[in-house]
Design an enzyme around this catalytic site. Structure first.
Site, PDB file in Angstrom:
ATOM      1  N   LYS A  22       0.830  -1.211   0.000  1.00  0.00           N
ATOM      2  CA  LYS A  22       0.000   0.000   0.000  1.00  0.00           C
ATOM      3  C   LYS A  22       0.864   1.261   0.000  1.00  0.00           C
ATOM      4  O   LYS A  22       0.647   2.168  -0.806  1.00  0.00           O
ATOM      5  CB  LYS A  22      -0.907   0.000   1.251  1.00  0.00           C
ATOM      6  CG  LYS A  22      -1.546   1.352   1.539  1.00  0.00           C
ATOM      7  CD  LYS A  22      -2.441   1.316   2.757  1.00  0.00           C
ATOM      8  CE  LYS A  22      -1.803   1.582   4.082  1.00  0.00           C
ATOM      9  NZ  LYS A  22      -1.527   2.996   4.406  1.00  0.00           N
ATOM     10  N   ASN A  23       1.816   1.315   0.926  1.00  0.00           N
ATOM     11  CA  ASN A  23       2.568   2.563   1.090  1.00  0.00           C
ATOM     12  C   ASN A  23       3.616   2.793   0.001  1.00  0.00           C
ATOM     13  O   ASN A  23       4.236   3.847  -0.049  1.00  0.00           O
ATOM     14  CB  ASN A  23       3.189   2.640   2.485  1.00  0.00           C
ATOM     15  CG  ASN A  23       2.122   2.875   3.544  1.00  0.00           C
ATOM     16  OD1 ASN A  23       0.974   3.207   3.216  1.00  0.00           O
ATOM     17  ND2 ASN A  23       2.478   2.698   4.806  1.00  0.00           N
ATOM     18  N   CYS A 116      -4.694  13.346  13.123  1.00  0.00           N
ATOM     19  CA  CYS A 116      -5.433  12.114  12.869  1.00  0.00           C
ATOM     20  C   CYS A 116      -5.348  11.244  14.108  1.00  0.00           C
ATOM     21  O   CYS A 116      -4.772  11.642  15.119  1.00  0.00           O
ATOM     22  CB  CYS A 116      -4.900  11.391  11.646  1.00  0.00           C
ATOM     23  SG  CYS A 116      -3.417  10.462  11.966  1.00  0.00           S
ATOM     24  N   ARG A 121       0.751  14.921  13.219  1.00  0.00           N
ATOM     25  CA  ARG A 121       1.231  14.678  11.858  1.00  0.00           C
ATOM     26  C   ARG A 121       1.227  15.908  10.951  1.00  0.00           C
ATOM     27  O   ARG A 121       0.541  15.954   9.924  1.00  0.00           O
ATOM     28  CB  ARG A 121       0.433  13.539  11.216  1.00  0.00           C
ATOM     29  CG  ARG A 121       0.556  12.256  11.984  1.00  0.00           C
ATOM     30  CD  ARG A 121      -0.200  11.120  11.354  1.00  0.00           C
ATOM     31  NE  ARG A 121       0.485  10.560  10.204  1.00  0.00           N
ATOM     32  CZ  ARG A 121       0.001   9.543   9.491  1.00  0.00           C
ATOM     33  NH1 ARG A 121      -1.169   9.021   9.792  1.00  0.00           N
ATOM     34  NH2 ARG A 121       0.669   9.060   8.482  1.00  0.00           N
ATOM     35  N   ASP A 306       4.448   0.843  12.212  1.00  0.00           N
ATOM     36  CA  ASP A 306       3.271   0.171  11.640  1.00  0.00           C
ATOM     37  C   ASP A 306       3.151  -1.287  12.086  1.00  0.00           C
ATOM     38  O   ASP A 306       2.173  -1.949  11.764  1.00  0.00           O
ATOM     39  CB  ASP A 306       3.311   0.228  10.102  1.00  0.00           C
ATOM     40  CG  ASP A 306       3.036   1.627   9.577  1.00  0.00           C
ATOM     41  OD1 ASP A 306       2.536   2.466  10.350  1.00  0.00           O
ATOM     42  OD2 ASP A 306       3.334   1.889   8.399  1.00  0.00           O
ATOM     43  N   ARG A 398      -8.758  -0.326   4.776  1.00  0.00           N
ATOM     44  CA  ARG A 398      -7.902   0.688   4.154  1.00  0.00           C
ATOM     45  C   ARG A 398      -6.547   0.086   3.795  1.00  0.00           C
ATOM     46  O   ARG A 398      -5.896   0.549   2.865  1.00  0.00           O
ATOM     47  CB  ARG A 398      -7.676   1.865   5.118  1.00  0.00           C
ATOM     48  CG  ARG A 398      -8.906   2.731   5.299  1.00  0.00           C
ATOM     49  CD  ARG A 398      -8.540   3.981   6.048  1.00  0.00           C
ATOM     50  NE  ARG A 398      -7.295   4.516   5.518  1.00  0.00           N
ATOM     51  CZ  ARG A 398      -6.429   5.245   6.196  1.00  0.00           C
ATOM     52  NH1 ARG A 398      -6.662   5.557   7.444  1.00  0.00           N
ATOM     53  NH2 ARG A 398      -5.333   5.689   5.634  1.00  0.00           N
TER      54      ARG A 398
HETATM   55  N1  EPU Z   1       6.452  14.804  10.804  1.00  0.00           N
HETATM   56  C1  EPU Z   1       6.518  16.150  11.079  1.00  0.00           C
HETATM   57  N2  EPU Z   1       6.536  17.016  10.027  1.00  0.00           N
HETATM   58  C2  EPU Z   1       6.462  16.616   8.736  1.00  0.00           C
HETATM   59  C3  EPU Z   1       6.370  15.236   8.458  1.00  0.00           C
HETATM   60  C4  EPU Z   1       6.363  14.349   9.515  1.00  0.00           C
HETATM   61  O1  EPU Z   1       6.590  16.548  12.235  1.00  0.00           O
HETATM   62  O2  EPU Z   1       6.477  17.473   7.845  1.00  0.00           O
HETATM   63  C5  EPU Z   1       6.464  13.828  11.923  1.00  0.00           C
HETATM   64  C6  EPU Z   1       5.146  13.054  12.045  1.00  0.00           C
HETATM   65  O3  EPU Z   1       4.186  13.776  12.775  1.00  0.00           O
HETATM   66  C7  EPU Z   1       5.614  11.788  12.729  1.00  0.00           C
HETATM   67  C8  EPU Z   1       7.006  11.567  12.141  1.00  0.00           C
HETATM   68  O4  EPU Z   1       7.427  12.824  11.631  1.00  0.00           O
HETATM   69  O5  EPU Z   1       5.715  11.983  14.106  1.00  0.00           O
HETATM   70  C9  EPU Z   1       7.089  10.536  11.029  1.00  0.00           C
HETATM   71  O6  EPU Z   1       6.039  10.730  10.116  1.00  0.00           O
HETATM   72  P1  EPU Z   1       6.149  10.427   8.561  1.00  0.00           P
HETATM   73  O7  EPU Z   1       6.034  11.703   7.812  1.00  0.00           O
HETATM   74  O8  EPU Z   1       7.327   9.565   8.278  1.00  0.00           O
HETATM   75  O9  EPU Z   1       4.811   9.585   8.313  1.00  0.00           O
HETATM   76  P2  EPU Z   1       3.977   9.617   7.010  1.00  0.00           P
HETATM   77  O10 EPU Z   1       4.874   9.784   5.851  1.00  0.00           O
HETATM   78  O11 EPU Z   1       2.825  10.552   7.149  1.00  0.00           O
HETATM   79  C10 EPU Z   1       4.149   7.051   6.479  1.00  0.00           C
HETATM   80  C11 EPU Z   1       3.208   5.913   6.303  1.00  0.00           C
HETATM   81  C12 EPU Z   1       2.592   5.556   7.656  1.00  0.00           C
HETATM   82  C13 EPU Z   1       3.726   5.191   8.609  1.00  0.00           C
HETATM   83  C14 EPU Z   1       4.741   6.336   8.692  1.00  0.00           C
HETATM   84  C15 EPU Z   1       5.962   6.010   9.531  1.00  0.00           C
HETATM   85  C16 EPU Z   1       2.428   6.231   4.034  1.00  0.00           C
HETATM   86  C17 EPU Z   1       1.322   6.570   3.098  1.00  0.00           C
HETATM   87  N3  EPU Z   1       2.168   6.300   5.354  1.00  0.00           N
HETATM   88  O12 EPU Z   1       3.376   8.136   6.990  1.00  0.00           O
HETATM   89  O13 EPU Z   1       1.758   4.425   7.439  1.00  0.00           O
HETATM   90  O14 EPU Z   1       3.224   4.920   9.888  1.00  0.00           O
HETATM   91  O15 EPU Z   1       5.194   6.689   7.371  1.00  0.00           O
HETATM   92  O16 EPU Z   1       6.618   4.896   9.028  1.00  0.00           O
HETATM   93  O17 EPU Z   1       3.511   5.871   3.599  1.00  0.00           O
HETATM   94  C18 EPU Z   1      -0.041   2.967   7.856  1.00  0.00           C
HETATM   95  O18 EPU Z   1       0.199   2.412   6.776  1.00  0.00           O
HETATM   96  O19 EPU Z   1      -0.832   2.475   8.713  1.00  0.00           O
HETATM   97  C19 EPU Z   1       0.605   4.227   8.179  1.00  0.00           C
HETATM   98  C20 EPU Z   1       0.150   5.064   9.109  1.00  0.00           C
END
Ligand code: EPU
Length: 421
Positions: A22-23, A116, A121, A306, A398
């Site tokens: 998915k990701n 969320c 996030r 995850d 999802r």
């Molecule tokens: N963060 C910030 N600022 C930013 C971006 C991130 O503070 O601009 C923080 C977030 O709040 C969090 C941390 O950095 O505390 C890491 O977040 P990240 O941005 O890596 O998460 P994401 O890219 O939004 C993806 C996956 C998630 C998975 C996370 C961590 C996708 C579509 N989603 O989310 O997947 O948990 O990386 O590995 O790739 C899931 O599949 O259930 C899921 C939540």
């Protein structure tokens, strides 16, 4: 909304095939915006999030054909370069269109995702990176407006290894003028996979999988045909289900290196995991015979956030105490009260959960508002005595393709019923 009824106590046996990731699929679908013409993607999982991404691309005027495991996307001239709140609130990963839109069309209007279930996030790192590449960013009534006729390469230091942030900036830089360096980049296999896709389209991305990624911008990218990597989180979830029930399961199609952070902790707990042709065989004497081990979630190659909830389900019955520390998201323990209702002994102190192995779990009606927490409750249901009703499977759908149809052939007694919850 559908519910799942799980009758626990049956060890899982057999072979289970892993679906596409998915990701990885979500950013890859968004990357089609960078090209003119039709991209074909294969091994795409049949999931609600994939449908949401396709709906978003259609909203903007792209043509899509969604027949998982095949999805094709043709983006010619878009009607609008916008991700509306209605779609972004269903799926935060909608924000992945931001980078490609600014890079190819010069402007984007994307709803801010807001907080969320698992944390605040923010997307400040995505925006900071685009600004460094020359975009003007404005916030307007809950939307981000980003504009730049042609992005230019920049050196960007990310404050944290954000996965979608790295992906957004990598896609933006692929069509920028000049060289971009992403320092402190995420190293997840999904980031590497996106780099592979971009390079196949004609981009010049180097270093994905390490924390410094170099991107030499090109003037245009071309459409491709690509099969997506297997889902390491789905695979890990099946591995834990096999281990918890005391089963013997071949997880077919998994890339062993991708699940190594999870496998290593499972082995430390006493689970036997060996490579076999096509995948990993997981054998376990059952959760009660395993040892409690500590985990701390961290960006790849650390223990994946995850997988935290599913691993905790395994630890609820393991002997001794395990300490689970969630360092990526600030609010990712919503499965704990539900596990406690099933008889687990867990104490939460901030970002740390102390899990004392309980003699048994018993079935109950449970509910979670997050995808992985829901998967954890299915695993708990598979080991609990009696019947567990997992409400609102919406969240599970999802990210897991027909989980009851995949686990059923392994002997799991699990069925879907239409509920009113
Ligand atoms: N963060 C910030 N600022 C930013 C971006 C991130 O503070 O601009 C923080 C977030 O709040 C969090 C941390 O950095 O505390 C890491 O977040 P990240 O941005 O890596 O998460 P994401 O890219 O939004 C993806 C996956 C998630 C998975 C996370 C961590 C996708 C579509 N989603 O989310 O997947 O948990 O990386 O590995 O790739 C899931 O599949 O259930 C899921 C939540």
């Amino acid at each position: 909304m559908d519910n799942l009824i799980v009758e626990g106590g049956v060890p899982l046996h057999g072979t289970i095939r892993v679906s596409g990731a998915k990701n990885a699929a979500l950013p890859i679908l968004a990357s089609a915006l960078l090209t003119e013409g039709a991209c074909t993607f294969r091994n795409v999982p049949r999931l609600r999030d994939i449908e949401t991404m396709a709906a978003l691309l259609r909203f903007m005027g792209a043509e899509t054909e969604v027949e998982p495991p095949m999805v094709s996307v043709r983006t010619g001239h878009l009607k609008r370069t916008e991700a509306p709140y209605e779609l972004v609130k269903q799926m935060r990963a909608s924000v992945l269109v931001l980078g490609p839109l600014v890079a190819r069309y010069g402007r984007a209007r994307v709803s801010l995702p807001g907080g969320c279930a698992i944390g605040a996030r923010p997307i400040d790192q995505h925006l900071k990176g685009l600004e460094a590449m020359g975009a003007t960013i404005r916030l307007d009534h809950g939307y981000v407006l980003a504009e730049c006729p042609r992005l230019r390469g920049a050196t960007i230091h990310l404050d944290m290894a954000t996965v979608t942030g790295t992906e957004n900036l990598m896609m933006a830089a692929a069509l920028a003028k000049g060289h971009t360096q992403l320092i402190g980049a995420a190293r997840e296999p999904e980031v590497e996979e996106l780099a592979r896709v971009l390079n196949k389209m004609g981009a010049r991305v180097d270093g994905a999988g390490t924390d410094v990624i170099h991107i030499e911008g090109v003037d245009e990218l071309h459409p491709i045909d690509h099969a997506i990597i297997p889902d390491r989180i789905e695979a890990g979830t099946f591995m834990i289900a096999a281990a918890a029930t005391g089963g013997d399961v071949l997880v077919d199609g998994v890339v062993p290196e991708h699940v190594e952070p999870t496998s290593a902790k499972m082995r430390a707990a006493g689970v036997d995991i060996v490579r076999e042709e096509g995948g990993l065989r997981v054998r376990s004497p059952g959760a009660r015979e395993l040892r409690g081990v500590d985990i701390t979630t961290a960006p790849h190659p650390g223990f994946p956030t995850d997988m935290q909830a599913q691993f905790m389900a395994l630890m609820t019955l393991a002997r001794g105490t395990s300490v689970v520390t969630e360092s990526v998201f600030e609010n990712r323990f919503m499965h704990v009260p539900e596990l406690s209702r099933m008889g687990a002994d867990i104490e939460v102190r901030g970002r740390v959960a102390i899990v004392n192995g309980a003699p048994s779990l018993e079935g109950a009606s449970v509910m979670a508002t997050d995808l992985r927490a829901s998967a954890c409750l299915v695993i708990a249901g598979l080991v609990a005595g009696g019947t567990t009703e997992v409400l609102r499977v919406y969240h599970l759908d999802r990210g897991y393709e027909a989980i009851e149809k995949k686990l059923g052939p392994l002997g799991a007694r699990i069925r879907r019923v239409r509920g009113n919850a």
